[in-house]
Design a protein around this motif. Structure first.
Motif, PDB file in Angstrom:
ATOM      1  N   GLY A  97      60.210 -11.739 -20.333  1.00 29.95           N
ATOM      2  CA  GLY A  97      60.984 -12.016 -19.124  1.00 29.95           C
ATOM      3  C   GLY A  97      61.239 -10.799 -18.256  1.00 29.95           C
ATOM      4  N   ILE A  98      60.378  -9.786 -18.355  1.00 32.33           N
ATOM      5  CA  ILE A  98      60.520  -8.628 -17.467  1.00 32.33           C
ATOM      6  C   ILE A  98      59.937  -9.019 -16.104  1.00 32.33           C
ATOM      7  N   ARG A  99      60.624  -8.612 -15.045  1.00 29.28           N
ATOM      8  CA  ARG A  99      60.113  -8.917 -13.704  1.00 29.28           C
ATOM      9  C   ARG A  99      58.931  -7.990 -13.390  1.00 29.28           C
ATOM     10  N   PRO A 100      57.997  -8.457 -12.568  1.00 29.26           N
ATOM     11  CA  PRO A 100      56.814  -7.651 -12.270  1.00 29.26           C
ATOM     12  C   PRO A 100      57.129  -6.257 -11.713  1.00 29.26           C
ATOM     13  N   CYS A 101      58.223  -6.119 -10.957  1.00 32.68           N
ATOM     14  CA  CYS A 101      58.549  -4.802 -10.402  1.00 32.68           C
ATOM     15  C   CYS A 101      58.887  -3.826 -11.529  1.00 32.68           C
ATOM     16  N   ASP A 102      59.638  -4.281 -12.517  1.00 32.31           N
ATOM     17  CA  ASP A 102      60.018  -3.405 -13.636  1.00 32.31           C
ATOM     18  C   ASP A 102      58.800  -3.023 -14.472  1.00 32.31           C
ATOM     19  N   SER A 126      56.777   4.261 -28.016  1.00 29.23           N
ATOM     20  CA  SER A 126      57.545   3.046 -27.761  1.00 29.23           C
ATOM     21  C   SER A 126      56.832   2.151 -26.744  1.00 29.23           C
ATOM     22  N   TYR A 127      56.289   2.785 -25.699  1.00 27.94           N
ATOM     23  CA  TYR A 127      55.586   1.997 -24.673  1.00 27.94           C
ATOM     24  C   TYR A 127      54.375   1.292 -25.275  1.00 27.94           C
ATOM     25  N   GLU A 128      53.635   2.048 -26.101  1.00 25.92           N
ATOM     26  CA  GLU A 128      52.412   1.470 -26.665  1.00 25.92           C
ATOM     27  C   GLU A 128      52.696   0.390 -27.709  1.00 25.92           C
ATOM     28  N   ALA A 129      53.880   0.427 -28.301  1.00 29.30           N
ATOM     29  CA  ALA A 129      54.234  -0.602 -29.297  1.00 29.30           C
ATOM     30  C   ALA A 129      54.708  -1.900 -28.636  1.00 29.30           C
ATOM     31  N   THR A 130      54.764  -1.906 -27.304  1.00 29.19           N
ATOM     32  CA  THR A 130      55.386  -3.043 -26.610  1.00 29.19           C
ATOM     33  C   THR A 130      54.360  -3.944 -25.937  1.00 29.19           C
ATOM     34  N   THR A 131      54.558  -5.232 -26.069  1.00 25.45           N
ATOM     35  CA  THR A 131      53.795  -6.225 -25.302  1.00 25.45           C
ATOM     36  C   THR A 131      54.721  -6.745 -24.204  1.00 25.45           C
ATOM     37  N   TRP A 132      54.194  -6.778 -22.988  1.00 21.94           N
ATOM     38  CA  TRP A 132      55.026  -7.093 -21.820  1.00 21.94           C
ATOM     39  C   TRP A 132      54.733  -8.501 -21.313  1.00 21.94           C
ATOM     40  N   VAL A 133      55.710  -9.372 -21.454  1.00 19.03           N
ATOM     41  CA  VAL A 133      55.562 -10.749 -20.952  1.00 19.03           C
ATOM     42  C   VAL A 133      56.365 -10.852 -19.666  1.00 19.03           C
ATOM     43  N   GLY A 134      55.660 -10.813 -18.538  1.00 22.75           N
ATOM     44  CA  GLY A 134      56.332 -10.817 -17.231  1.00 22.75           C
ATOM     45  C   GLY A 134      56.817 -12.200 -16.853  1.00 22.75           C
ATOM     46  N   TYR A 135      57.776 -12.214 -15.947  1.00 21.85           N
ATOM     47  CA  TYR A 135      58.338 -13.476 -15.463  1.00 21.85           C
ATOM     48  C   TYR A 135      58.340 -13.416 -13.938  1.00 21.85           C
ATOM     49  N   GLY A 150      54.126  -1.532  -2.883  1.00 24.36           N
ATOM     50  CA  GLY A 150      53.016  -1.494  -3.844  1.00 24.36           C
ATOM     51  C   GLY A 150      53.144  -2.490  -4.981  1.00 24.36           C
ATOM     52  N   CYS A 151      53.975  -3.518  -4.796  1.00 29.64           N
ATOM     53  CA  CYS A 151      54.234  -4.462  -5.890  1.00 29.64           C
ATOM     54  C   CYS A 151      54.320  -5.881  -5.316  1.00 29.64           C
ATOM     55  N   GLY A 152      54.918  -6.806  -6.021  1.00 34.41           N
ATOM     56  CA  GLY A 152      55.052  -8.159  -5.500  1.00 34.41           C
ATOM     57  C   GLY A 152      55.675  -9.061  -6.548  1.00 34.41           C
ATOM     58  N   PRO A 153      56.141 -10.262  -6.140  1.00 32.54           N
ATOM     59  CA  PRO A 153      56.862 -11.139  -7.071  1.00 32.54           C
ATOM     60  C   PRO A 153      55.992 -11.700  -8.200  1.00 32.54           C
ATOM     61  N   PHE A 154      54.650 -11.674  -8.008  1.00 34.16           N
ATOM     62  CA  PHE A 154      53.723 -12.123  -9.050  1.00 34.16           C
ATOM     63  C   PHE A 154      52.777 -10.988  -9.450  1.00 34.16           C
ATOM     64  N   HIS A 155      53.191  -9.746  -9.210  1.00 30.50           N
ATOM     65  CA  HIS A 155      52.326  -8.589  -9.457  1.00 30.50           C
ATOM     66  C   HIS A 155      51.976  -8.510 -10.946  1.00 30.50           C
ATOM     67  N   GLU A 156      50.754  -8.087 -11.261  1.00 28.74           N
ATOM     68  CA  GLU A 156      50.296  -8.150 -12.660  1.00 28.74           C
ATOM     69  C   GLU A 156      50.159  -6.793 -13.330  1.00 28.74           C
ATOM     70  N   GLN A 157      50.144  -5.699 -12.549  1.00 30.52           N
ATOM     71  CA  GLN A 157      49.936  -4.370 -13.154  1.00 30.52           C
ATOM     72  C   GLN A 157      51.031  -4.058 -14.167  1.00 30.52           C
ATOM     73  N   GLY A 158      50.616  -3.612 -15.344  1.00 34.81           N
ATOM     74  CA  GLY A 158      51.603  -3.226 -16.363  1.00 34.81           C
ATOM     75  C   GLY A 158      52.026  -4.380 -17.257  1.00 34.81           C
ATOM     76  N   LEU A 159      51.498  -5.575 -16.994  1.00 38.61           N
ATOM     77  CA  LEU A 159      51.872  -6.751 -17.801  1.00 38.61           C
ATOM     78  C   LEU A 159      50.723  -7.165 -18.718  1.00 38.61           C
ATOM     79  N   ASP A 160      51.082  -7.802 -19.833  1.00 40.42           N
ATOM     80  CA  ASP A 160      50.076  -8.367 -20.733  1.00 40.42           C
ATOM     81  C   ASP A 160      49.943  -9.875 -20.528  1.00 40.42           C
ATOM     82  N   LEU A 161      51.051 -10.488 -20.144  1.00 39.37           N
ATOM     83  CA  LEU A 161      51.066 -11.924 -19.828  1.00 39.37           C
ATOM     84  C   LEU A 161      51.986 -12.118 -18.632  1.00 39.37           C
ATOM     85  N   LEU A 162      51.694 -13.112 -17.816  1.00 39.91           N
ATOM     86  CA  LEU A 162      52.605 -13.429 -16.702  1.00 39.91           C
ATOM     87  C   LEU A 162      53.019 -14.893 -16.815  1.00 39.91           C
TER      88      LEU A 162
END
Ligand code: SF4
Ligand code: SF4
Length: 349
Positions: A97-102, A126-135, A150-162
């Motif tokens: 549930g992390i937002r795409p901007c974060d 810590s970063y590498e141990a984390t899987t990012w499920v964006g919301y 440089g971002c957006g409400p459905f931005h995908e960079q840095g996420l593993d799942l959206l």
């Protein structure tokens, strides 16, 4: 082509239950009137009825206070005054549930913590141990300006799942191998990809982007002379109301500064690092007593110059801001980075 699948809300909850066996789960939870991220207890679901959390997700990788070493001052012990590393848990964790901007903000911060010359072991592990499920944000806040940062409400960079809320069900886009792995652990991998789901996601994305009307201009920042911006006359007015509370830096997902301190209690001690803020006078106080940023104007100028000029020049990857709007929402005196950015971008000597 990346897969988009449909999951019923019931299957979503059941899948999360299964994930507790292979991941530590972290997600937004409502505390008093605000949502914030924290580790979820087994069986607890993230609360996705939110606009965004008050503090960003940065503490999921980079805690506000982090113990690094421990030591004893007891001279009866052979190991007195020897720093010993504190072991940490870097087992797999998933932030749900992390937002795409974060999520994109972590990539900006990575430019500081994970460079060819300098590697911060705590942050990287810590970063590498984390899987990012964006919301994805179907209803952005009025203070969001991510689409011009440089971002957006459905931005995908840095996420593993959206994950996208389509009211009666969720759409889930699989973006990386890590995302695939989580999908399998949750038992959602049997769901079929569908072009209708992809289309629906695109439509929701366009609708959300159109809702973001706040914008900034950054096109001329790189060409401005640093000394011209540094000496610009508007800093006095920009800084006038600031009370140097540091809120803007603490809520920001892209602020990375810390201070390292030794703390002792009796004969036991720890070396720890804590978030720090360029808005505090102590941040730059030298041992000699000299302070190169002794005034409020100097400190406020530093924050904006760092985000909107020094970072731009040094990394060539846009501004050090993802447009989450937190510093605007939480500044007690309404200082607004969008206005300062426009002042800087349009400044002529
Ligand atoms: S939140 Fe506002 S008042 Fe507080 S330090 Fe930041 S700019 Fe100044
Ligand atoms: S500077 Fe403000 S708007 Fe930009 S990322 Fe930080 S908190 Fe969000």
């Amino acid at each position: 082509m990346m897969k988009v699948i449909t999951i019923t809300k019931e299957d979503w909850a059941k899948g999360l239950e299964r994930l507790y066996d292979s991941f530590r789960l972290l997600g937004p939870v409502k505390q008093d009137e605000f949502h914030n991220f924290r580790q979820l207890a087994k069986g607890e679901l993230p609360d996705l009825k939110l606009l965004n959390t008050r503090l960003s997700a940065k503490s999921m990788v980079y805690p506000q206070s982090e113990k690094m070493f421990e030591f004893t001052l007891d001279e009866n012990r052979d190991d007195h005054h020897i720093l010993k590393e504190i072991r940490k848990d870097y087992s797999p964790q998933a932030v749900i549930g992390i937002r795409p901007c974060d999520a994109r903000a972590f990539l900006l911060v990575k430019a500081n913590f994970d460079t060819p010359e300098y590697k911060d072991p705590y942050w990287i592990k810590s970063y590498e141990a984390t899987t990012w499920v964006g919301y994805a944000c179907n209803t952005p806040c009025t203070t969001c300006f991510c689409t011009t940062a440089g971002c957006g409400p459905f931005h995908e960079q840095g996420l593993d799942l959206l994950l996208v809320d389509a009211e009666d069900y969720y759409l889930l886009k699989i973006l990386t191998q890590k995302g695939e792995h989580l999908l399998t652990a949750a038992g959602w991998s049997s769901k079929e990809h569908s072009d209708d789901a992809r289309q629906e996601m695109e439509t929701l994305k366009r609708t959300a982007e159109e809702k973001i009307t706040a914008r900034i201009s950054t096109d001329k920042l790189k060409d401005k002379k640093t000394t011209d911006l540094f000496d610009a006359p508007f800093w006095e007015e920009v800084a006038f109301a600031c009370i140097n509370c540091g809120t803007c830096t603490y809520v920001c997902p892209t602020c990375w500064c810390f201070d390292i301190q030794d703390e002792t209690l009796g004969l036991s001690g720890i070396r720890m690092r804590n978030w720090d803020s360029c808005m505090y006078p102590l941040f730059t106080l030298h041992g000699s007593g000299h302070n190169p940023r002794n005034t409020k104007i100097q400190r406020v100028r530093q924050r904006f110059m760092h985000k909107l000029k020094y970072y731009v020049d040094k990394y060539g990857d846009g501004i050090q801001c993802v447009g989450c709007g937190r510093c605007i929402r939480h500044c007690p005196v309404n200082i607004d980075i969008r206005k300062v950015c426009d002042l800087m971008n349009n400044f002529e000597v």
